[in-house]
Design an enzyme around this catalytic site. Structure first.
Site, PDB file in Angstrom:
ATOM      1  CG  ASP A 220     -22.578  15.665  30.256  1.00  0.00           C
ATOM      2  OD1 ASP A 220     -22.639  15.647  31.502  1.00  0.00           O
ATOM      3  OD2 ASP A 220     -21.518  15.541  29.616  1.00  0.00           O
TER       4      ASP A 220
ATOM      5  CB  CYS B  10     -18.058  16.641  28.820  1.00  0.00           C
ATOM      6  SG  CYS B  10     -16.746  16.113  29.949  1.00  0.00           S
TER       7      CYS B  10
ATOM      8  CB  SER C  72     -16.287  10.739  30.991  1.00  0.00           C
ATOM      9  OG  SER C  72     -16.242  11.654  32.049  1.00  0.00           O
TER      10      SER C  72
ATOM     11  CG  HIS D 278     -21.217  12.261  31.398  1.00  0.00           C
ATOM     12  ND1 HIS D 278     -20.439  13.295  30.927  1.00  0.00           N
ATOM     13  CD2 HIS D 278     -20.351  11.296  31.794  1.00  0.00           C
ATOM     14  CE1 HIS D 278     -19.158  12.978  31.040  1.00  0.00           C
ATOM     15  NE2 HIS D 278     -19.082  11.763  31.565  1.00  0.00           N
ATOM     16  CG  MET D 279     -23.047   7.191  31.700  1.00  0.00           C
ATOM     17  SD  MET D 279     -22.497   8.593  32.707  1.00  0.00           S
ATOM     18  CE  MET D 279     -23.509   8.384  34.161  1.00  0.00           C
TER      19      MET D 279
END
Length: 355
Positions: free
Chosen positions: A275, A278, A69, A332-333
């Site tokens: 995601d 980003c 991130s 994202h994760m």
């Protein structure tokens, strides 16, 4: 206790740094603060130097910086500070840090290119946005490009840049969660809970905080008595405000990436393909637009599949020290969503120098 079979420490010693100072269980005895990534880089470089001087058994081993991130902003700056500090180590007769690579997961590295990527991602690659929202994005992108080019890039007007960047970030980026209620970290789902408190993952954030609030765990971690009676918080609001007030989030970091590549430090930019924050479109764009000696060959390199146990785990493009990779079925994760694929990606990067 349950052993995680997909942890990243199979072929590496890992230490985690809570930074910048003031987040998590980190603090300064005399209230010192930082407000920019460049300021924080001084602390990190000093810490890394002290670590290797103190733990002599690790001297000379390959050192890799990894994060996700906002680490897309942090890590290249930190790596550059560590690299430059090595020259002073050599002059002083000390051992330089064997900096090998930077691993950025779903990172914010070129905010301008990544601001504009939402239209292609949310209206074409993964069309979860409505026709009306897509038309609005299409009309707003040229205006924001013109504004930000004039106020933030060609000449930096702090007030004008801050206002226009804030507006464009909200209307091109943050609206997905603030107005539409989607989970910006995984657009397959709606956000659960208050995003400022739970990051749309209340179960995960609450479990982490609950675990770290246990006295026995704090004792094992050596948490300072400074935090006695205070709950662990996932997000440091004061730090966030300070960095935003200094417009740290719109400072492009890709020049550091280019400089590191020219000095033999490899860079992996991976991204979970669901995601929004980003997204892979924006990360792909900045890696293709990066000006370095390998740009031509990197841009000509085939975007090919990479596999885990015979199944396609994502796509990647690689040349020289730079690799862009996606992880299918992840947000994202990415290590949370696809732990095995994420582990394989990192292990191949560390051990085999390729993916």
């Amino acid at each position: 206790m349950v052993i995680n079979p997909y942890s990243w420490n199979k072929n590496a010693n890992i230490f985690f740094i809570e930074q910048p100072v003031g987040v998590g269980f980190s603090y300064a005895e005399y209230g010192e603060q930082v407000g920019t990534t460049e300021e924080a880089a001084k602390d990190i470089a000093n810490f890394v130097a002290i670590f290797f001087e103190h733990f002599k058994q690790f001297r000379g081993r390959g050192f890799h910086l990894a994060g996700e991130s906002y680490a897309g902003r942090y890590l290249p700056v930190y790596a550059a500070e560590i690299y430059d500090q090595n020259a002073h180590f050599v002059e002083a007769g000390l051992n330089p840090i064997n900096l090998k690579s930077v691993v950025i997961g779903n990172g914010l590295t070129d905010p301008f290119a990544q601001f504009y990527s939402g239209y292609e991602f949310g209206c074409s690659a993964y069309p979860f946005l409505s026709v009306g929202e897509c038309i609005k994005l299409k009309q707003l992108i040229p205006r924001c490009k013109n504004w930000l080019q004039h106020s933030c890039i060609d000449s930096f007007d702090r007030i004008d840049c801050g206002f226009r960047a804030g507006y464009c970030a909200q209307e091109l980026w943050a609206f997905v969660s603030d107005r539409l209620g989607w989970n910006p970290y995984d657009v397959r789902h709606k956000c659960e809970g208050d995003i400022d408190e739970t990051l749309c993952y209340p179960g995960m954030t609450q479990k982490i905080a609950g675990y770290l609030d246990q006295p026995s765990i704090r004792s094992k971690l050596g948490v300072d008595s400074h935090f006695t009676g205070r709950n662990y918080t996932t997000c440091a609001t004061d730090m966030t405000i300070r960095f935003f007030e200094n417009l740290d989030y719109i400072q492009p970091t890709y020049p550091y990436v280019a400089a590191l590549l020219e000095r033999g430090v490899r860079v992996l930019a991976y991204v979970g393909d669901y995601d929004w924050m980003c997204n892979w479109v924006g990360v792909n764009a900045w890696t293709l637009g990066l000006e370095w000696s390998g740009q031509g060959a990197f841009n000509k390199a085939e975007l090919r599949n990479w596999e885990v146990d015979g199944d396609v785990a994502g796509v990647l493009r690689s040349f020289g020290g730079l690799t862009f990779a996606t992880i299918h079925g992840a947000g994202h994760m990415a290590p949370y969503d696809q732990p095995k694929a994420s582990q394989q990606l990192v292990q191949r990067w560390l051990v085999e120098d390729r993916i």
